[in-house]
Design an enzyme around this catalytic site. Structure first.
Site, mmCIF file in Angstrom:
data_model
loop_
_atom_site.group_PDB
_atom_site.id
_atom_site.type_symbol
_atom_site.label_atom_id
_atom_site.label_comp_id
_atom_site.label_asym_id
_atom_site.label_seq_id
_atom_site.Cartn_x
_atom_site.Cartn_y
_atom_site.Cartn_z
ATOM 1 N N GLY A 520 66.365 27.890 34.263
ATOM 2 C CA GLY A 520 66.802 28.732 33.405
ATOM 3 C C GLY A 520 68.087 28.762 32.815
ATOM 4 N N PHE A 522 70.207 31.113 32.974
ATOM 5 C CA PHE A 522 70.968 31.866 33.647
ATOM 6 C C PHE A 522 71.227 31.274 35.064
ATOM 7 C CE2 PHE A 522 70.071 35.557 30.982
ATOM 8 C CZ PHE A 522 70.916 35.355 30.157
ATOM 9 N N ASP A 636 62.374 41.165 23.945
ATOM 10 C CA ASP A 636 62.138 39.779 24.075
ATOM 11 C C ASP A 636 60.515 39.391 24.616
ATOM 12 O OD1 ASP A 636 62.879 37.072 23.809
ATOM 13 O OD2 ASP A 636 63.850 36.806 25.710
#
Ligand SMILES: *[C@@H]1O[C@H](CO)[C@@H](O)[C@H](O)[C@H]1NC(C)=O
Ligand SMILES: *[C@@H]1O[C@H](CO)[C@@H](O)[C@H](O)[C@H]1NC(C)=O
Ligand SMILES: *[C@@H]1O[C@H](CO)[C@@H](O)[C@H](O)[C@H]1NC(C)=O
Ligand SMILES: *[C@@H]1O[C@H](CO)[C@@H](O)[C@H](O)[C@H]1NC(C)=O
Ligand SMILES: *[C@@H]1O[C@H](CO)[C@@H](O)[C@H](O)[C@H]1NC(C)=O
Ligand SMILES: *[C@@H]1O[C@H](CO)[C@@H](O)[C@H](O)[C@H]1NC(C)=O
Ligand SMILES: *[C@@H]1O[C@H](CO)[C@@H](O)[C@H](O)[C@H]1NC(C)=O
Ligand SMILES: *[C@@H]1O[C@H](CO)[C@@H](O)[C@H](O)[C@H]1NC(C)=O
Ligand SMILES: *[C@@H]1O[C@H](CO)[C@@H](O)[C@H](O)[C@H]1NC(C)=O
Ligand SMILES: *[C@@H]1O[C@H](CO)[C@@H](O)[C@H](O)[C@H]1NC(C)=O
Length: 829
Positions: A520, A522, A636
């Site tokens: 992903g 991060f 989110d």
């Protein structure tokens, strides 16, 4: 006893008999013309409560009470004629000629009356409301106006949401719970419960006039003498002072389940709740968890510690008042000083000092002395009548001048108490155990702190600044500083398991690509097996960038504090050297988007599974918004952030963006808009304004995606509609909304349910936040508790021009939903 004149009574009864048949239709009131005769009953408008005649188990008498209509197994929450049961089964509830609500037995004796002096004769109505309140008012006014009498001001043994328990120290007027004498006898027992209007108010249960249990002082948010108050569902309480000496305690709950507090005949307060979420809550809260919860168990100056045997001990400098009885387990004499204090001595080497006891339930009857911590000790030392002090945020300095009663040692809550002792006692060599305990706890704190410190130092200055902002106040971004900060300060990172890098490296085979689940923004996510065999998902934040540091800290803080069946659980973390790693429970079925948007796998999601997922997400969201002690806005919510367990139960994940709200704030503003296109509410995407209602918007989009099996963003290439919302809105207006439904689930059997869900989805995605329902309303609508749905207004983003002119970070949704732990990519900051 009151008797109504024979003639007028006859008249009344004649009059009544004409109307008796009307009870075949449901009513929620008793009036001049509508009476209630055993075994008739009335239900509140929404059918939540029922009032009628009942016989307690084991009794032969009839009583008039109010109970939860759908939970007849619960005892009635209110009983009118507690003191005088009806001995026959010919009882009547009616409005008497003097305007009171009365109960009469078969002999026409009045066994109970609301007993208020009213001006107008007759013509009153008693309404049973959906809150459980029975309200007597003028017949011609609406239910809320001009209340003459109400059952909420004459409570029985049950403390319901919205009820107010109150006390006034000056007038002695109070509303208190009174226990039943026994489970078969509703007459008032010896126990009563309510607010003790001390200068720092507390909740008490009394046995007669003697205290039996106490909650500890109210600090503005919680009662600090309840070890479980931080973790158990005791949220929603508020204690108010009307500045005329009346303190009142009340609480609110989301509508999703029923919960109230019951003062049992043996003096134990119990939280009663119902509903399918029972299993998530573990045992119900009870005021009697250990013997230490009995008021003054260990006598004056005695300390009760339920984890020790014997449970009572004396603090340093004190010895049992009656050694013989004490060693027999009779602690009533408590502890006495070994050496008297030296207060007032001019000899400086003889002055007193303080013994510090950590994590304690503070003694009863504190006096409030001063708001600032640094003055506490000085003020107490300089006043010879001050025997102990404690400081806690939200209250300030508390001091005690009498015996210290009802102290309890907590393992994971409480405040520090400082007890006055002569220097000679303080200087004595410490008990080895105590030294060990202190050293150990100091050691743990020290190690934790140093790990954090070292790690922080290793970061670049920019990162450090960022971190402090996130952990402490979030000063720049929102107005939640004061209360938000206090909440965040209270968060205990120690709740989390700290795992070593080595352990995690072993668990993932040195982070080998074979165990990698995905990548992903991060950093990568791995699957690992801990030493104890537990399968976990390990999210390793990439070392390369500082990006995500803030989110990392945020996620750790937020998620370590919340626990719910529909939220993914964080099991531990690792902050070592350059590494920042989060360890979660492992979700074998990865994320919702992998099923929903996959042409083959979507077959597995039939309608009942989809509905279960929708409902589960909503319940998780409700927990974040309302039920957890913190109010959290996720910010989110999207398909790739919904993980699925073996049974395809949904769990909300990724709290990197989540924001904690103080109790009072409803919305906040941020300069940094993060989130995902297509799911962001317009006021958030364009104005940076976020609130519960922006999560509701995202939920609405998600709901429509689940029903249609199509991504909201998958429409961007098509000419006609710019989004799923636009498509749905068009179909809705064409009266063809069922065309939205995923062909996989579009057989006819669930049409009504599917249609209702779409309707709810449209209500959730309306342009204006104020038009959107709250999460608790959404749950009620989904589960048909509310059937009358409003007509939706036009959803946001149904027109093309809106898409790309905001500052928000954009995400490439398609490439990122990689694994069962998703990582939010932020680009272009
Ligand atoms: C009962 O509730 C409905 C819907 O909330 C409301 O329209 C109606 O007026 C209520 N009836 C009474 C008698 O209060
Ligand atoms: C009604 O109230 C009066 C005083 O207000 C009191 O003396 C009387 O005992 C009460 N009666 C009942 C039945 O509670
Ligand atoms: C009783 O209420 C009705 C309306 O509900 C009103 O017309 C009548 O005047 C009232 N009677 C008294 C005595 O208050
Ligand atoms: C209701 O009745 C009372 C007394 O009978 C009267 O004073 C009041 O004005 C009436 N209210 C309305 C709204 O009719
Ligand atoms: C209130 O109760 C206290 C203690 O029971 C008593 O001393 C005091 O006189 C009472 N005050 C009033 C106004 O009744
Ligand atoms: C309550 O008080 C009565 C007498 O005051 C006593 O006999 C009884 O044991 C007490 N009950 C509890 C549970 O302490
Ligand atoms: C009171 O009764 C309940 C259930 O009847 C029980 O669970 C609780 O332990 C009892 N409390 C005490 C102090 O005995
Ligand atoms: C406990 O000890 C006190 C004196 O400290 C005594 O008065 C009391 O009777 C004892 N109680 C029991 C149950 O032995
Ligand atoms: C103070 O007390 C200490 C110990 O009791 C004693 O040795 C000393 O002489 C005292 N000093 C004065 C000024 O009284
Ligand atoms: C000492 O404390 C008591 C009780 O809090 C208070 O009444 C008294 O005024 C205080 N004395 C001084 C000198 O501050």
């Amino acid at each position: 006893m009151m008797l109504i004149g024979g003639a007028s009574l006859l008249f009344v009864l004649l009059l009544l008999s004409c109307f008796a048949s009307e009870f075949s239709t449901a009513t929620d009131f008793v009036s001049w013309t509508r009476y209630l005769q055993d075994p008739e009953s009335i239900t509140s408008n929404g059918s939540v409560f029922r009032m009628g005649f009942f016989t307690p188990k084991g009794s032969k008498y009839r009583y008039v009470g109010i109970w939860y209509n759908n939970y007849p197994e619960f005892n009635p929450v209110w009983v009118a004629n507690r003191e005088r049961p009806i001995e026959d089964s010919l009882g009547t509830v009616m409005i008497s000629e003097d305007g009171n609500l009365v109960i009469m037995d078969g002999k026409k004796d009045v066994v109970w009356s609301s007993n208020v002096t009213t001006s107008a004769r007759g013509n009153k109505t008693a309404h049973l409301l959906d809150t459980g309140n029975l309200v007597l008012h003028e017949a011609n006014t609406s239910t809320s106006d001009e209340v003459i009498w109400q059952s909420f001001e004459h409570v029985s043994d049950s403390f319901l949401p919205k009820m107010k328990l109150s006390s006034n120290a000056r007038t002695n007027v109070s509303v208190m719970l009174t226990s039943w004498k026994s489970s078969s006898d509703p007459s008032p027992g010896p126990f009563s419960g309510g607010i003790n209007p001390l200068n720092i108010p507390e909740a008490f249960v009394w046995n007669g006039t003697r205290p039996y249990w106490r909650s500890g002082p109210w600090n503005g948010q919680i009662f600090i003498g309840l070890a479980s108050m931080e973790s158990v569902y005791l949220d929603g309480f508020s204690l108010q002072n009307d500045n005329e000496g009346t303190f009142s305690l009340t609480y609110k709950y989301a509508m999703a389940y029923i919960s109230y507090y019951l003062l049992q005949p043996n003096g134990t307060l119990l939280q009663v709740y119902s509903g399918e979420e029972e299993n998530d809550r573990g045992l119900p809260w009870s005021s009697y968890e250990t013997e230490c919860d009995v008021y003054g168990k260990c006598g004056p100056y005695g300390i009760c510690d339920p984890s020790k045997s014997p449970i009572c001990s004396c603090p340093r400098g004190f010895k049992p008042g009656n050694l013989e009885e004490w060693s027999r387990g009779n602690w009533t004499a408590g502890c006495v000083r070994e050496t008297p204090t030296n207060c007032g001595s001019s000899n400086s080497s003889k002055r007193d000092g303080f013994l510090r006891l950590q994590k304690m339930k503070v003694p009863a009857f504190p006096e409030w002395s001063f708001p600032l911590e640094n003055e506490c000790a000085k003020r107490c030392l300089s006043n010879c009548s001050c025997l102990a002090y404690a400081y806690t945020e939200g209250v300030g300095c508390m001091s005690w001048t009498g015996d210290l009663l009802d102290m309890q040692k907590f393992s994971n809550a409480g405040v520090d108490i400082h007890i006055r002792l002569p220097r000679s006692e303080l200087g004595k060599a410490r008990d080895l155990k105590l030294v060990l305990a202190v050293t150990l706890s100091v050691g743990v704190v020290f190690i934790t702190l140093s790990v954090l410190l070292l790690w922080m130092r290793a970061r670049k200055r920019r990162a450090v600044t960022k971190l402090q902002e996130t952990v402490t106040s979030d000063r720049e971004e929102s107005p939640i500083i004061s209360s938000g900060k206090r909440i965040q300060d209270n968060l205990k990172l120690q709740d989390l398991k700290l795992l070593s890098f080595e352990e995690l490296s072993t668990a993932t085979d040195s982070f080998s690509s074979a165990t990698k689940l995905g990548e992903g923004g991060f950093g990568p996510v791995y699957m690992g097996k801990l030493l104890d065999g537990q399968e976990v998902a390990i999210k390793r934040l990439s070392r390369a960038s500082d990006q995500g540091l803030e989110e990392f800290m945020n996620e750790m803080v937020v998620i370590s504090k919340v626990q719910h069946r529909n939220l993914v659980r964080l099991l531990g973390c690792c902050v070592e050297r350059e590494e920042k790693i989060l360890v979660y429970e492992f979700m074998p079925n990865k994320s919702l988007d992998e099923f929903l948007f996959d042409p083959v796998k979507k077959d597995k999601l039939d309608w009942s599974k989809r509905f279960k997922i929708i409902d589960g997400i909503c319940r998780g969201l409700l927990y974040l918004h309302r039920d957890s002690r913190l109010r959290i806005i996720h910010r989110d919510l999207k398909a790739s952030n919904i993980l699925l367990d073996e049974e395809l139960n949904p769990k909300i994940s990724d709290f990197g963006m989540a924001r904690i709200f103080g109790a009072k704030e409803d919305q906040a503003n941020t300069r940094r808009v993060v989130g995902t296109y297509g799911y962001m509410a317009p006021e958030y995407a364009m104005g940076g304004l976020f609130s519960e209602k922006s999560d509701v918007f995202s939920f609405g989009v998600l709901l429509l995606e689940i029903i249609s099996g199509r991504r909201n963003t998958s429409f961007s290439q098509e000419e006609q509609y710019c989004s799923l919302l636009g498509f749905a809105w068009t179909l809705w207006n064409e009266g063809n909304i069922m065309a939205l439904v995923d062909p996989v689930i579009s057989n006819n059997s669930h049409q009504i349910e599917v249609r209702r869900c779409i309707h709810v989805g449209l209500l959730c995605t309306q342009e204006l936040g104020n038009d959107r329902p709250t999460t608790s309303t959404v749950i009620s609508m989904l589960n048909s508790e509310i059937t009358d749905l409003r007509i939706p207004k036009r959803p946001a983003f149904t027109e093309r021009q809106i898409t790309h002119d905001t500052e928000s970070s954009e995400q490439s949704e398609g490439t990122r939903s990689i694994n069962h732990i998703t990582i939010t990519t932020i680009e272009g900051r």
